[in-house]
Design a protein around this motif. Structure first.
Motif, PDB file in Angstrom:
ATOM      1  N   TYR A 148     -64.195  40.907 -28.976  1.00  0.00           N
ATOM      2  CA  TYR A 148     -63.848  41.952 -29.732  1.00  0.00           C
ATOM      3  C   TYR A 148     -62.409  42.569 -29.658  1.00  0.00           C
ATOM      4  CZ  TYR A 148     -64.297  46.518 -31.991  1.00  0.00           C
ATOM      5  OH  TYR A 148     -63.961  47.495 -32.757  1.00  0.00           O
ATOM      6  N   ASP A 149     -62.154  43.269 -28.577  1.00  0.00           N
ATOM      7  CA  ASP A 149     -60.897  44.009 -28.601  1.00  0.00           C
ATOM      8  C   ASP A 149     -59.680  42.881 -28.975  1.00  0.00           C
ATOM      9  OD1 ASP A 149     -61.698  46.636 -26.456  1.00  0.00           O
ATOM     10  OD2 ASP A 149     -62.830  44.825 -26.296  1.00  0.00           O
ATOM     11  N   ASN A 150     -59.535  41.879 -28.220  1.00  0.00           N
ATOM     12  CA  ASN A 150     -58.578  40.996 -28.305  1.00  0.00           C
ATOM     13  C   ASN A 150     -58.299  40.877 -30.057  1.00  0.00           C
ATOM     14  OD1 ASN A 150     -58.480  40.782 -25.913  1.00  0.00           O
ATOM     15  ND2 ASN A 150     -58.627  38.228 -25.831  1.00  0.00           N
ATOM     16  N   HIS A 151     -59.242  40.686 -30.809  1.00  0.00           N
ATOM     17  CA  HIS A 151     -58.999  40.466 -32.443  1.00  0.00           C
ATOM     18  C   HIS A 151     -58.743  41.750 -33.005  1.00  0.00           C
ATOM     19  CE1 HIS A 151     -60.927  36.555 -31.625  1.00  0.00           C
ATOM     20  NE2 HIS A 151     -61.725  37.021 -30.574  1.00  0.00           N
ATOM     21  N   ILE A 152     -59.266  42.795 -32.510  1.00  0.00           N
ATOM     22  CA  ILE A 152     -58.682  43.947 -33.255  1.00  0.00           C
ATOM     23  C   ILE A 152     -57.106  44.345 -32.867  1.00  0.00           C
ATOM     24  CG2 ILE A 152     -59.051  46.583 -32.989  1.00  0.00           C
ATOM     25  CD1 ILE A 152     -61.016  45.156 -34.293  1.00  0.00           C
ATOM     26  N   LEU A 153     -56.788  44.077 -31.620  1.00  0.00           N
ATOM     27  CA  LEU A 153     -55.395  44.025 -31.149  1.00  0.00           C
ATOM     28  C   LEU A 153     -54.640  43.313 -32.075  1.00  0.00           C
ATOM     29  CD1 LEU A 153     -55.619  44.555 -27.410  1.00  0.00           C
ATOM     30  CD2 LEU A 153     -54.725  46.289 -28.804  1.00  0.00           C
ATOM     31  N   TRP A 154     -54.783  41.871 -32.246  1.00  0.00           N
ATOM     32  CA  TRP A 154     -54.125  41.003 -33.060  1.00  0.00           C
ATOM     33  C   TRP A 154     -54.021  41.497 -34.190  1.00  0.00           C
ATOM     34  CZ3 TRP A 154     -51.915  36.668 -30.891  1.00  0.00           C
ATOM     35  CH2 TRP A 154     -51.449  35.658 -31.797  1.00  0.00           C
ATOM     36  N   ALA A 155     -55.066  41.903 -34.900  1.00  0.00           N
ATOM     37  CA  ALA A 155     -54.748  42.383 -36.508  1.00  0.00           C
ATOM     38  C   ALA A 155     -53.906  43.487 -36.321  1.00  0.00           C
ATOM     39  CB  ALA A 155     -56.208  42.979 -36.671  1.00  0.00           C
ATOM     40  N   ALA A 156     -54.116  44.615 -35.208  1.00  0.00           N
ATOM     41  CA  ALA A 156     -53.252  45.799 -35.422  1.00  0.00           C
ATOM     42  C   ALA A 156     -51.828  45.212 -35.132  1.00  0.00           C
ATOM     43  CB  ALA A 156     -53.497  46.648 -33.929  1.00  0.00           C
ATOM     44  N   MET A 157     -51.430  44.132 -34.374  1.00  0.00           N
ATOM     45  CA  MET A 157     -50.020  43.712 -34.339  1.00  0.00           C
ATOM     46  C   MET A 157     -49.680  43.146 -35.618  1.00  0.00           C
ATOM     47  SD  MET A 157     -49.590  42.044 -30.432  1.00  0.00           S
ATOM     48  CE  MET A 157     -50.754  40.753 -30.643  1.00  0.00           C
ATOM     49  N   MET A 158     -50.538  42.537 -36.537  1.00  0.00           N
ATOM     50  CA  MET A 158     -50.337  42.136 -37.664  1.00  0.00           C
ATOM     51  C   MET A 158     -49.991  42.873 -38.481  1.00  0.00           C
ATOM     52  SD  MET A 158     -53.014  38.612 -37.722  1.00  0.00           S
ATOM     53  CE  MET A 158     -52.913  38.798 -39.457  1.00  0.00           C
ATOM     54  N   GLY A 159     -50.126  44.279 -38.309  1.00  0.00           N
ATOM     55  CA  GLY A 159     -49.824  45.419 -39.141  1.00  0.00           C
ATOM     56  C   GLY A 159     -51.160  45.711 -40.088  1.00  0.00           C
ATOM     57  N   TYR A 160     -52.303  45.490 -39.724  1.00  0.00           N
ATOM     58  CA  TYR A 160     -53.648  45.991 -40.388  1.00  0.00           C
ATOM     59  C   TYR A 160     -53.545  47.476 -40.380  1.00  0.00           C
ATOM     60  CZ  TYR A 160     -56.359  41.717 -40.728  1.00  0.00           C
ATOM     61  OH  TYR A 160     -56.723  40.167 -41.046  1.00  0.00           O
ATOM     62  N   THR A 161     -54.095  48.193 -41.376  1.00  0.00           N
ATOM     63  CA  THR A 161     -54.063  49.733 -41.226  1.00  0.00           C
ATOM     64  C   THR A 161     -55.376  50.263 -40.379  1.00  0.00           C
ATOM     65  OG1 THR A 161     -55.538  49.642 -43.291  1.00  0.00           O
ATOM     66  CG2 THR A 161     -53.135  49.353 -43.849  1.00  0.00           C
ATOM     67  N   VAL A 162     -55.420  51.227 -40.304  1.00  0.00           N
ATOM     68  CA  VAL A 162     -56.578  51.924 -39.681  1.00  0.00           C
ATOM     69  C   VAL A 162     -57.897  51.472 -40.412  1.00  0.00           C
ATOM     70  CG1 VAL A 162     -57.899  53.999 -38.737  1.00  0.00           C
ATOM     71  CG2 VAL A 162     -55.414  53.541 -38.259  1.00  0.00           C
ATOM     72  N   GLU A 163     -57.756  51.606 -41.745  1.00  0.00           N
ATOM     73  CA  GLU A 163     -59.205  51.259 -42.512  1.00  0.00           C
ATOM     74  C   GLU A 163     -59.234  49.779 -42.352  1.00  0.00           C
ATOM     75  OE1 GLU A 163     -60.596  51.571 -47.116  1.00  0.00           O
ATOM     76  OE2 GLU A 163     -58.894  52.465 -46.759  1.00  0.00           O
ATOM     77  N   GLN A 164     -58.144  49.049 -42.627  1.00  0.00           N
ATOM     78  CA  GLN A 164     -58.459  47.487 -42.386  1.00  0.00           C
ATOM     79  C   GLN A 164     -59.010  47.013 -41.160  1.00  0.00           C
ATOM     80  OE1 GLN A 164     -54.392  46.482 -43.478  1.00  0.00           O
ATOM     81  NE2 GLN A 164     -55.340  45.443 -45.289  1.00  0.00           N
ATOM     82  N   LEU A 165     -58.670  47.760 -39.726  1.00  0.00           N
ATOM     83  CA  LEU A 165     -59.329  47.609 -38.593  1.00  0.00           C
ATOM     84  C   LEU A 165     -60.735  48.047 -38.447  1.00  0.00           C
ATOM     85  CD1 LEU A 165     -56.168  48.977 -36.476  1.00  0.00           C
ATOM     86  CD2 LEU A 165     -56.857  46.296 -36.657  1.00  0.00           C
ATOM     87  N   PHE A 166     -60.999  49.008 -39.137  1.00  0.00           N
ATOM     88  CA  PHE A 166     -62.195  49.773 -39.056  1.00  0.00           C
ATOM     89  C   PHE A 166     -63.173  48.545 -39.981  1.00  0.00           C
ATOM     90  CE2 PHE A 166     -65.742  51.321 -41.559  1.00  0.00           C
ATOM     91  CZ  PHE A 166     -66.475  52.124 -40.777  1.00  0.00           C
ATOM     92  N   ASN A 167     -62.782  48.004 -40.978  1.00  0.00           N
ATOM     93  CA  ASN A 167     -63.344  46.882 -41.726  1.00  0.00           C
ATOM     94  C   ASN A 167     -63.579  45.707 -40.885  1.00  0.00           C
ATOM     95  OD1 ASN A 167     -63.959  48.711 -44.002  1.00  0.00           O
ATOM     96  ND2 ASN A 167     -62.049  47.882 -44.882  1.00  0.00           N
ATOM     97  N   LEU A 168     -62.360  45.299 -40.232  1.00  0.00           N
ATOM     98  CA  LEU A 168     -62.487  44.166 -39.285  1.00  0.00           C
ATOM     99  C   LEU A 168     -63.648  44.435 -38.279  1.00  0.00           C
ATOM    100  CD1 LEU A 168     -61.590  41.280 -38.393  1.00  0.00           C
ATOM    101  CD2 LEU A 168     -59.752  42.608 -37.306  1.00  0.00           C
ATOM    102  N   SER A 169     -63.690  45.393 -37.661  1.00  0.00           N
ATOM    103  CA  SER A 169     -64.659  45.862 -36.471  1.00  0.00           C
ATOM    104  C   SER A 169     -66.092  45.665 -37.132  1.00  0.00           C
ATOM    105  CB  SER A 169     -64.251  47.364 -35.955  1.00  0.00           C
ATOM    106  OG  SER A 169     -65.572  47.594 -35.124  1.00  0.00           O
ATOM    107  N   GLN A 170     -66.223  46.129 -38.358  1.00  0.00           N
ATOM    108  CA  GLN A 170     -67.681  46.107 -38.555  1.00  0.00           C
ATOM    109  C   GLN A 170     -68.091  44.648 -38.941  1.00  0.00           C
ATOM    110  OE1 GLN A 170     -69.815  48.922 -39.400  1.00  0.00           O
ATOM    111  NE2 GLN A 170     -68.194  49.566 -37.988  1.00  0.00           N
ATOM    112  N   ARG A 171     -66.858  43.851 -39.542  1.00  0.00           N
ATOM    113  CA  ARG A 171     -67.319  42.377 -39.820  1.00  0.00           C
ATOM    114  C   ARG A 171     -67.660  41.944 -38.398  1.00  0.00           C
ATOM    115  NH1 ARG A 171     -62.409  39.488 -42.477  1.00  0.00           N
ATOM    116  NH2 ARG A 171     -63.863  37.813 -42.178  1.00  0.00           N
ATOM    117  N   ILE A 172     -66.888  42.054 -37.328  1.00  0.00           N
ATOM    118  CA  ILE A 172     -67.188  41.476 -35.963  1.00  0.00           C
ATOM    119  C   ILE A 172     -68.812  42.177 -35.242  1.00  0.00           C
ATOM    120  CG2 ILE A 172     -66.443  41.330 -33.557  1.00  0.00           C
ATOM    121  CD1 ILE A 172     -63.585  41.601 -34.717  1.00  0.00           C
TER     122      ILE A 172
END
Length: 185
Positions: free
Chosen positions: A42-66
């Motif tokens: 979980y966390d590693n993928h959220i951190l990776w996406a955040a480093m790639m520039g995902y917005t807070v909303e995109q991170l939320f959507n990614l979290s839901q997918r995971i």
């Protein structure tokens, strides 16, 4: 809401980062030897996406997918090795349980989150959620400290297999048993 809470092993203070930008996340990750609880999944993928520039909303959507959809396509292959190790992963089968169960077993502060995880969080609750995350950091350190024998076993597996301590137990045992043979008999 995107929160990173962390501390140094043995340190007293937990640092809270609320909605950090990509550069701040990258600086944190690059300057850290990350140890988490179920972070490989979980966390590693959220951190990776955040480093790639995902917005807070995109991170939320990614979290839901995971979490909700259990969508394996939501994971980033490179993110698995973002961390130094994952405490949950190296726990022996006798010790394999969730963080909240560990809090009860170790008789440490046990906090449940009262806010729904599948909805955006009103700003008035951000500090409450950050404190919940800080408690998880403290609990992770307590589980780490309580399971040093399991950690030492992981280090021995890594020495035998030649893989990192962050690789899964299954990867280590497979490497030890079949080596690099992709088609063992």
């Amino acid at each position: 809401l995107f929160i990173i809470c962390w501390k140094k092993l043995g340190g007293k203070n937990v640092v809270k980062m609320i909605n950090p930008n990509a550069a701040q996340v990258e600086e944190f990750v690059k300057g850290s030897r990350l140890v988490g609880f179920n972070n490989r999944r979980y966390d590693n993928h959220i951190l990776w996406a955040a480093m790639m520039g995902y917005t807070v909303e995109q991170l939320f959507n990614l979290s839901q997918r995971i979490v909700v959809d259990k969508d394996k396509n939501a994971m980033f292959g490179e993110a698995y090795n973002l961390s130094y190790t994952d405490v949950y992963d190296f726990l022996s089968s006798a010790n394999k349980m969730g963080l909240k169960k560990w809090e009860i077993k170790l008789d440490i502060n046990h906090v449940e989150n009262a806010r729904p995880w599948d909805k955006p969080v009103d700003e008035k609750y951000w500090d409450e959620i950050a404190n919940y995350c800080c408690n998880d950091v403290l609990a992770t350190e307590a589980v780490w400290n309580a399971n040093q024998a399991d950690w030492e076993a992981r280090e021995m597996l890594a020495n035998l297999s030649g893989l990192s301590v962050n690789d899964t137990t299954n990867s280590h045992t497979t490497k030890i048993i079949v080596g690099n043979d992709r088609n063992p008999i």
